[in-house]
Write an enzyme that holds these catalytic residues in place. Structure first.
Site, PDB file in Angstrom:
ATOM      1  N   CYS A   1       0.818  -1.230   0.000  1.00 29.15           N
ATOM      2  CA  CYS A   1       0.000   0.000   0.000  1.00 29.15           C
ATOM      3  C   CYS A   1       0.844   1.270   0.000  1.00 29.15           C
ATOM      4  O   CYS A   1       0.822   2.031  -0.968  1.00 29.15           O
ATOM      5  CB  CYS A   1      -0.917   0.002   1.213  1.00 29.15           C
ATOM      6  SG  CYS A   1      -2.054  -1.380   1.225  1.00 29.15           S
TER       7      CYS A   1
HETATM    8  N1  LIG Z   1      -2.654  -6.004   2.238  1.00 25.02           N
HETATM    9  C1  LIG Z   1      -3.147  -4.999   2.933  1.00 25.02           C
HETATM   10  O1  LIG Z   1      -2.851  -4.806   4.098  1.00 25.02           O
HETATM   11  C2  LIG Z   1      -4.137  -4.018   2.299  1.00 25.02           C
HETATM   12  C3  LIG Z   1      -4.777  -3.092   3.134  1.00 25.02           C
HETATM   13  C4  LIG Z   1      -5.697  -2.231   2.583  1.00 25.02           C
HETATM   14  C5  LIG Z   1      -5.967  -2.281   1.217  1.00 25.02           C
HETATM   15  N2  LIG Z   1      -5.314  -3.174   0.421  1.00 25.02           N
HETATM   16  C6  LIG Z   1      -5.676  -3.219  -1.004  1.00 25.02           C
HETATM   17  O2  LIG Z   1      -6.500  -4.352  -1.212  1.00 25.02           O
HETATM   18  C7  LIG Z   1      -6.253  -4.914  -2.501  1.00 25.02           C
HETATM   19  C8  LIG Z   1      -5.862  -6.383  -2.376  1.00 25.02           C
HETATM   20  O3  LIG Z   1      -4.647  -6.463  -1.678  1.00 25.02           O
HETATM   21  P1  LIG Z   1      -4.118  -7.810  -1.032  1.00 25.02           P
HETATM   22  O4  LIG Z   1      -3.006  -7.406  -0.132  1.00 25.02           O
HETATM   23  O5  LIG Z   1      -5.227  -8.619  -0.470  1.00 25.02           O
HETATM   24  O6  LIG Z   1      -3.549  -8.548  -2.329  1.00 25.02           O
HETATM   25  P2  LIG Z   1      -3.110 -10.081  -2.418  1.00 25.02           P
HETATM   26  O7  LIG Z   1      -2.143 -10.164  -3.530  1.00 25.02           O
HETATM   27  O8  LIG Z   1      -2.743 -10.595  -1.075  1.00 25.02           O
HETATM   28  O9  LIG Z   1      -4.455 -10.833  -2.828  1.00 25.02           O
HETATM   29  C9  LIG Z   1      -5.034 -10.750  -4.067  1.00 25.02           C
HETATM   30  C10 LIG Z   1      -5.489 -12.143  -4.513  1.00 25.02           C
HETATM   31  O10 LIG Z   1      -6.129 -12.009  -5.785  1.00 25.02           O
HETATM   32  C11 LIG Z   1      -5.801 -13.148  -6.572  1.00 25.02           C
HETATM   33  N3  LIG Z   1      -6.037 -12.782  -7.964  1.00 25.02           N
HETATM   34  C12 LIG Z   1      -5.239 -12.095  -8.815  1.00 25.02           C
HETATM   35  N4  LIG Z   1      -5.870 -11.883  -9.987  1.00 25.02           N
HETATM   36  C13 LIG Z   1      -7.105 -12.448  -9.857  1.00 25.02           C
HETATM   37  C14 LIG Z   1      -8.239 -12.497 -10.711  1.00 25.02           C
HETATM   38  N5  LIG Z   1      -8.251 -11.932 -11.913  1.00 25.02           N
HETATM   39  N6  LIG Z   1      -9.349 -13.124 -10.233  1.00 25.02           N
HETATM   40  C15 LIG Z   1      -9.374 -13.702  -9.019  1.00 25.02           C
HETATM   41  N7  LIG Z   1      -8.324 -13.659  -8.168  1.00 25.02           N
HETATM   42  C16 LIG Z   1      -7.212 -13.044  -8.585  1.00 25.02           C
HETATM   43  C17 LIG Z   1      -4.356 -13.433  -6.211  1.00 25.02           C
HETATM   44  O11 LIG Z   1      -4.028 -14.777  -6.492  1.00 25.02           O
HETATM   45  C18 LIG Z   1      -4.357 -13.126  -4.707  1.00 25.02           C
HETATM   46  O12 LIG Z   1      -4.632 -14.280  -3.934  1.00 25.02           O
HETATM   47  C19 LIG Z   1      -5.192  -4.022  -3.142  1.00 25.02           C
HETATM   48  O13 LIG Z   1      -5.813  -3.037  -3.887  1.00 25.02           O
HETATM   49  C20 LIG Z   1      -4.502  -3.400  -1.934  1.00 25.02           C
HETATM   50  O14 LIG Z   1      -3.902  -2.174  -2.254  1.00 25.02           O
HETATM   51  C21 LIG Z   1      -4.418  -4.068   0.942  1.00 25.02           C
END
Ligand SMILES: NC(=O)c1ccc[n+]([C@@H]2O[C@H](COP(=O)([O-])OP(=O)(O)OC[C@H]3O[C@@H](n4cnc5c(N)ncnc54)[C@H](O)[C@@H]3O)[C@@H](O)[C@H]2O)c1
Length: 434
Positions: A271
């Site tokens: 992030c």
């Molecule tokens: N990690 C954090 O602490 C956090 C906090 C707030 C906001 N965010 C935001 O949330 C969003 C997700 O982040 P995250 O950390 O969970 O990411 P992540 O990479 O941990 O999880 C995303 C998942 O989506 C899957 N994926 C990818 N393409 C796909 C598709 N087309 N269809 C289905 N699944 C698919 C991946 O395999 C993965 O498991 C981002 O926008 C991030 O900026 C993250």
């Protein structure tokens, strides 16, 4: 129809499909499950789906109830979007990184998802985006889903709710943290509010989707800029011979107008280092080049180099010099190493041909890539092992490191987190804060 649907939501007679079961999607699934909401999940990573079907998780902090649920209901998981047709509500938690070697948003995960959803979307589906995006992206996403005879806000409900998940923080919960929500139309807002009210104590309904999208970027930019400020203060303090941590502690006693931020080894995670670029991209596109964002980025990214320069000041680097890096996770108590500054340290050490080992209980091994030239294993923290290194650099202040052992057996410690600042270690002359 809306009244009936809201009644169904209140009675929990609806099902949710979470798309993207990562650091955001999986904990969200747990929250919904706790409220006894029927759950489905899609992730294109078949390894993750197979692990969940076996009742195992790939995220150490995830709770067991969700893995048990998916083990019991393996057909509620899929790598294929077809199962969305079995659900009423779809929540999208997909990555929003930057394009490779670029500072431009990579919206391909979210927009590809829209393409897939379009094939299976049905009347009265509710689609909510939780990924962090630039203002306007949710509308673009919605427009990519709709097909003929669909009308956003009328028979396809669209919303945006930014995630505030704080990985590694056991106290994080939506009992105490409010959640921002927004919807495309008044009907979308009512529906989405009722859904989130089921598992969030306080929802904050924002008038426009763009305001909700921008609020998330502002939250993360606020952190990036303030971390940049204290990191710059750390450099100034070093020049002036003043202790940065004592200075921050003193300033923090002001009970209004000041929020404590701590310096560190640089920015990390999915992030804080990424999201400011989402804002600068959309801002530049609209004719204004942001200044604060850029400056904070410059300062934060120079910290690894600056720290290694401090190392040069205190030890003479020889051919045999060996450094121990403590922590590769970008943040304490997580198994997340995305954008971790530790890999920047590895890059600098490689460039300077300084040998290194690492220790991180959350990463027993490091695969080749990301500046790691060949597979590497985390060393054990023992008295003897610690004594083998010319210096130890604390990069991630995991709670399960034995700090007494480290303090009492390392030749020199460069503490980038201020972890040893407690009075307990005040007589340890081998600790340098940098
Ligand atoms: N990690 C954090 O602490 C956090 C906090 C707030 C906001 N965010 C935001 O949330 C969003 C997700 O982040 P995250 O950390 O969970 O990411 P992540 O990479 O941990 O999880 C995303 C998942 O989506 C899957 N994926 C990818 N393409 C796909 C598709 N087309 N269809 C289905 N699944 C698919 C991946 O395999 C993965 O498991 C981002 O926008 C991030 O900026 C993250």
């Amino acid at each position: 129809m809306i009244k009936n649907f809201i009644l169904k939501i209140k009675k929990k007679e609806f099902s949710v499909c979470i798309i993207g079961l990562g650091y955001v999607g999986l904990p969200l699934a747990s929250r919904l499950l706790k409220k006894k909401i029927k759950l489905f999940g899609i992730d294109t990573d078949s390894k993750k789906i197979n692990l969940l079907r076996k009742g195992k998780s790939y995220i150490q902090s995830s709770d067991q109830s969700i893995t048990k649920y998916f083990k019991k209901n393996p057909n509620n998981l899929s790598t294929n979007y077809e199962i969305v047709s079995k659900c009423d509500v779809i929540i999208v938690c997909l990555p929003t990184p930057l394009k490779p070697n670029s500072t431009k948003p990579d919206m391909s995960f979210v927009f590809n998802c829209a393409k897939n959803l379009k094939r299976f979307i049905k009347d009265n589906h509710v689609v909510i985006l939780e990924s962090t995006v630039y203002p306007g992206a949710t509308r673009e996403f919605g427009n990519k889903i709709i097909k003929k005879n669909f009308n956003l806000g009328k028979n396809l409900f669209l919303g945006y709710s930014p995630e505030r998940e704080n990985p590694g923080d056991k106290n994080f919960s939506y009992k105490s943290t409010p959640k921002v929500i927004s919807g495309y139309s008044d009907n979308c807002k009512i529906i989405i509010k009722n859904i989130y009210n089921l598992f969030v104590k306080r929802t904050v309904l924002v008038n426009k989707i763009e305001e909700a999208e921008l609020s998330k970027l502002l939250e993360n930019l606020y952190r990036a800029v303030n971390i940049g400020l204290v990191n710059e203060m750390k450099i100034i303090c070093n020049k002036l011979g003043i202790d940065i941590f004592n200075t921050i502690d003193a300033a923090s006693t002001k009970n209004f107008g000041f929020q404590k931020f701590l310096p560190g080894p640089g920015l990390g995670g999915h992030c804080i280092p990424i999201d400011p670029f989402y804002l600068s991209w959309i801002s530049k596109k609209n004719g204004y080049e942001p200044k604060f964002i850029k400056l904070a980025g410059i300062i934060n990214s120079q910290i690894p180099n600056w720290t290694i320069k401090q190392l040069h000041k205190i030890i003479k680097i020889k051919k045999k010099t060996k450094i121990l890096l403590l922590g590769v996770a970008y943040k304490k108590n997580t198994d997340d190493d995305r954008e971790s500054p530790s890999f920047e340290f590895i890059k600098i050490l490689n460039k300077k041909k300084i040998k290194y080992d690492y220790c991180d209980p959350y990463f027993p091994k490091l695969r080749k890539g990301r500046n790691v030239s060949k597979i590497k294993y985390s060393i054990k923290l023992t008295k003897q092992n610690l004594k083998n290194y010319d210096a130890t650099i604390l990069l991630t202040d995991h709670s399960n490191f034995d700090y007494d052992l480290i303090a009492n057996n390392s030749k020199i410690i460069l503490d980038t987190r201020g972890k040893f600042k407690s009075t307990k270690f005040k007589d340890n002359l081998n600790i340098i804060y940098s």
